[in-house]
Write a protein that holds these residues in place. Sequence first.
Motif, mmCIF file in Angstrom:
data_model
loop_
_atom_site.group_PDB
_atom_site.id
_atom_site.type_symbol
_atom_site.label_atom_id
_atom_site.label_comp_id
_atom_site.label_asym_id
_atom_site.label_seq_id
_atom_site.Cartn_x
_atom_site.Cartn_y
_atom_site.Cartn_z
ATOM 1 N N THR A 192 0.832 -1.208 0.000
ATOM 2 C CA THR A 192 0.000 0.000 0.000
ATOM 3 C C THR A 192 0.863 1.252 0.000
ATOM 4 O O THR A 192 0.616 2.195 -0.763
ATOM 5 N N GLY A 193 1.880 1.280 0.836
ATOM 6 C CA GLY A 193 2.762 2.435 0.891
ATOM 7 C C GLY A 193 3.483 2.664 -0.429
ATOM 8 O O GLY A 193 3.600 3.807 -0.893
ATOM 9 N N ARG A 194 3.963 1.587 -1.043
ATOM 10 C CA ARG A 194 4.675 1.721 -2.317
ATOM 11 C C ARG A 194 3.743 2.223 -3.421
ATOM 12 O O ARG A 194 4.142 3.043 -4.261
ATOM 13 N N GLN A 195 2.527 1.736 -3.431
ATOM 14 C CA GLN A 195 1.569 2.172 -4.445
ATOM 15 C C GLN A 195 1.217 3.651 -4.276
ATOM 16 O O GLN A 195 1.132 4.399 -5.265
ATOM 17 N N ARG A 196 1.024 4.087 -3.044
ATOM 18 C CA ARG A 196 0.705 5.498 -2.806
ATOM 19 C C ARG A 196 1.899 6.395 -3.123
ATOM 20 O O ARG A 196 1.724 7.488 -3.669
ATOM 21 N N LEU A 197 3.079 5.946 -2.784
ATOM 22 C CA LEU A 197 4.276 6.714 -3.120
ATOM 23 C C LEU A 197 4.396 6.877 -4.627
ATOM 24 O O LEU A 197 4.703 7.970 -5.125
ATOM 25 N N ALA A 198 4.141 5.821 -5.384
ATOM 26 C CA ALA A 198 4.241 5.886 -6.839
ATOM 27 C C ALA A 198 3.231 6.867 -7.419
ATOM 28 O O ALA A 198 3.536 7.617 -8.360
ATOM 29 N N GLY A 199 2.012 6.879 -6.869
ATOM 30 C CA GLY A 199 0.998 7.816 -7.353
ATOM 31 C C GLY A 199 1.363 9.257 -7.064
ATOM 32 O O GLY A 199 1.202 10.150 -7.915
ATOM 33 N N TYR A 200 1.850 9.502 -5.874
ATOM 34 C CA TYR A 200 2.311 10.839 -5.463
ATOM 35 C C TYR A 200 3.449 11.312 -6.371
ATOM 36 O O TYR A 200 3.438 12.439 -6.888
ATOM 37 N N GLN A 201 4.437 10.450 -6.595
ATOM 38 C CA GLN A 201 5.575 10.820 -7.426
ATOM 39 C C GLN A 201 5.161 11.069 -8.875
ATOM 40 O O GLN A 201 5.670 11.987 -9.533
ATOM 41 N N ALA A 202 4.215 10.264 -9.366
ATOM 42 C CA ALA A 202 3.760 10.435 -10.747
ATOM 43 C C ALA A 202 3.068 11.784 -10.936
ATOM 44 O O ALA A 202 3.271 12.461 -11.952
ATOM 45 N N ALA A 203 2.264 12.195 -9.962
ATOM 46 C CA ALA A 203 1.579 13.487 -10.067
ATOM 47 C C ALA A 203 2.581 14.634 -10.082
ATOM 48 O O ALA A 203 2.457 15.570 -10.885
ATOM 49 N N LEU A 204 3.572 14.583 -9.205
ATOM 50 C CA LEU A 204 4.591 15.629 -9.187
ATOM 51 C C LEU A 204 5.345 15.664 -10.520
ATOM 52 O O LEU A 204 5.558 16.734 -11.104
ATOM 53 N N ALA A 205 5.743 14.490 -10.998
ATOM 54 C CA ALA A 205 6.514 14.424 -12.242
ATOM 55 C C ALA A 205 5.721 14.950 -13.429
ATOM 56 O O ALA A 205 6.258 15.654 -14.294
ATOM 57 N N ASN A 206 4.434 14.627 -13.473
ATOM 58 C CA ASN A 206 3.605 15.067 -14.594
ATOM 59 C C ASN A 206 3.387 16.576 -14.608
ATOM 60 O O ASN A 206 2.985 17.136 -15.627
ATOM 61 N N HIS A 207 3.643 17.220 -13.475
ATOM 62 C CA HIS A 207 3.556 18.682 -13.404
ATOM 63 C C HIS A 207 4.945 19.319 -13.320
ATOM 64 O O HIS A 207 5.072 20.479 -12.926
ATOM 65 N N GLN A 208 5.971 18.554 -13.699
ATOM 66 C CA GLN A 208 7.355 19.034 -13.744
ATOM 67 C C GLN A 208 7.816 19.614 -12.401
ATOM 68 O O GLN A 208 8.530 20.619 -12.342
ATOM 69 N N ILE A 209 7.384 18.973 -11.321
ATOM 70 C CA ILE A 209 7.818 19.389 -9.987
ATOM 71 C C ILE A 209 8.929 18.454 -9.536
ATOM 72 O O ILE A 209 8.732 17.235 -9.457
ATOM 73 N N MET A 210 10.102 19.018 -9.256
ATOM 74 C CA MET A 210 11.233 18.233 -8.775
ATOM 75 C C MET A 210 11.034 17.933 -7.289
ATOM 76 O O MET A 210 11.042 18.850 -6.458
ATOM 77 N N ALA A 211 10.835 16.679 -6.970
ATOM 78 C CA ALA A 211 10.544 16.295 -5.591
ATOM 79 C C ALA A 211 11.818 16.135 -4.782
ATOM 80 O O ALA A 211 12.814 15.589 -5.263
ATOM 81 N N ASP A 212 11.773 16.620 -3.559
ATOM 82 C CA ASP A 212 12.852 16.392 -2.596
ATOM 83 C C ASP A 212 12.538 15.087 -1.865
ATOM 84 O O ASP A 212 11.448 14.948 -1.304
ATOM 85 N N PRO A 213 13.443 14.102 -1.869
ATOM 86 C CA PRO A 213 13.161 12.842 -1.160
ATOM 87 C C PRO A 213 12.762 13.051 0.296
ATOM 88 O O PRO A 213 12.009 12.244 0.854
ATOM 89 N N ALA A 214 13.234 14.140 0.918
ATOM 90 C CA ALA A 214 12.902 14.401 2.318
ATOM 91 C C ALA A 214 11.445 14.795 2.503
ATOM 92 O O ALA A 214 10.951 14.813 3.631
ATOM 93 N N TRP A 215 10.743 15.103 1.411
ATOM 94 C CA TRP A 215 9.316 15.408 1.522
ATOM 95 C C TRP A 215 8.517 14.169 1.914
ATOM 96 O O TRP A 215 7.381 14.284 2.368
ATOM 97 N N VAL A 216 9.089 12.987 1.705
ATOM 98 C CA VAL A 216 8.407 11.738 2.083
ATOM 99 C C VAL A 216 8.858 11.339 3.481
ATOM 100 O O VAL A 216 10.031 11.013 3.695
ATOM 101 N N GLN A 217 7.938 11.397 4.424
ATOM 102 C CA GLN A 217 8.208 11.003 5.809
ATOM 103 C C GLN A 217 7.485 9.687 6.074
ATOM 104 O O GLN A 217 6.255 9.641 6.119
#
Length: 331
Positions: A192-217
């Motif tokens: 469940t955690g991996r699936q939600r992380l993938a969805g979150y990352q995909a949304a950021l990527a599709n909007h050209q937002i560079m994610a900081d790994p530290a944003w995931v707690q």
Amino acid sequence: MKPTIKDIAAKTNLSIATVSRVLGHKQGTYSAKAEAKVLQAARELGYRKNTVAVELVKKRADVLAVIINATPTNFSTDIIDGIQERAGQLGQQVIILYAGNREAPLQHQAINTALQRNVSGILLVAIEPDATDRELLQAAQVPFCFVSLNLDDQNIKSVSSNNHDLAYQATEYLIAHGHTRIGLAGIDDYHTGRQRLAGYQAALANHQIMADPAWVQRGNYSYQAGQAALSPYRSLGVTAVLAASDMVAAGLLTAAQGQHLTLPQDLSIVSIDGTIICDITTPALTSVTQDFREIGRQGVNRVMGQAAQTIIPVTLTERASVAELDQLETK
């Protein structure tokens, strides 16, 4: 502790599946030598199978076993209500077995206990199976279904929300409100955690937002995990957080108020689950709302061989915990 099938397998150097077939008298699926070894080991260990189940094995089962993982969130009550409702409609009684929180010995014990009864099926609520769990279930030839967990395996029955899509939807909602520094709090490293992380990352990527790994707690979906996430977010300049459960969201909210932050102006929160917690907090929590009762009902349908939905739709419920960032910046 009472000896289990796993103990017999270890003593005989046979697989759990073979031991289960011998003890279940599934003739033609094991050799005479294997049978002798298993029965001797069972006697030496003092293993006793439920005799009531043996006597009833040829009668129609009217009991569903529900095995529950004690995840520190509050969603399971609605799932159980849905299971109970649909089971009653199908003439089934329900027994509930406790499996701890990601505790392998308790999970194995609960599955063995269910298999020692004459059950029509087994529902595993938020259970993350290990190899032993899978072997036990698949060897027993009793219908089983994972509930509120999708193992990404077409050969294993499950009913759940689409965790990738719900996290994507929630993240995109925050982006649409002007947020680009978005945290994800309280997820674990299981399916469940991996699936939600993938969805979150995909949304950021599709909007050209560079994610900081530290944003995931990461965490365990608990209130305490939410509380612990606030301080890192403050130092990172995060303006919005997707909470992995309502309990995580409540922990974040309490910690924020303890630091005299004003929500949602200082921090926006979207919660995953949408239980009653979202209505009773101040401010009320915007959520991606899962239909847990329907997940429970469809789980019963699936394990009983009825027509069933396997992915239950979610809805985004707007409340008061998300601010429009562009409007705040222009004030």
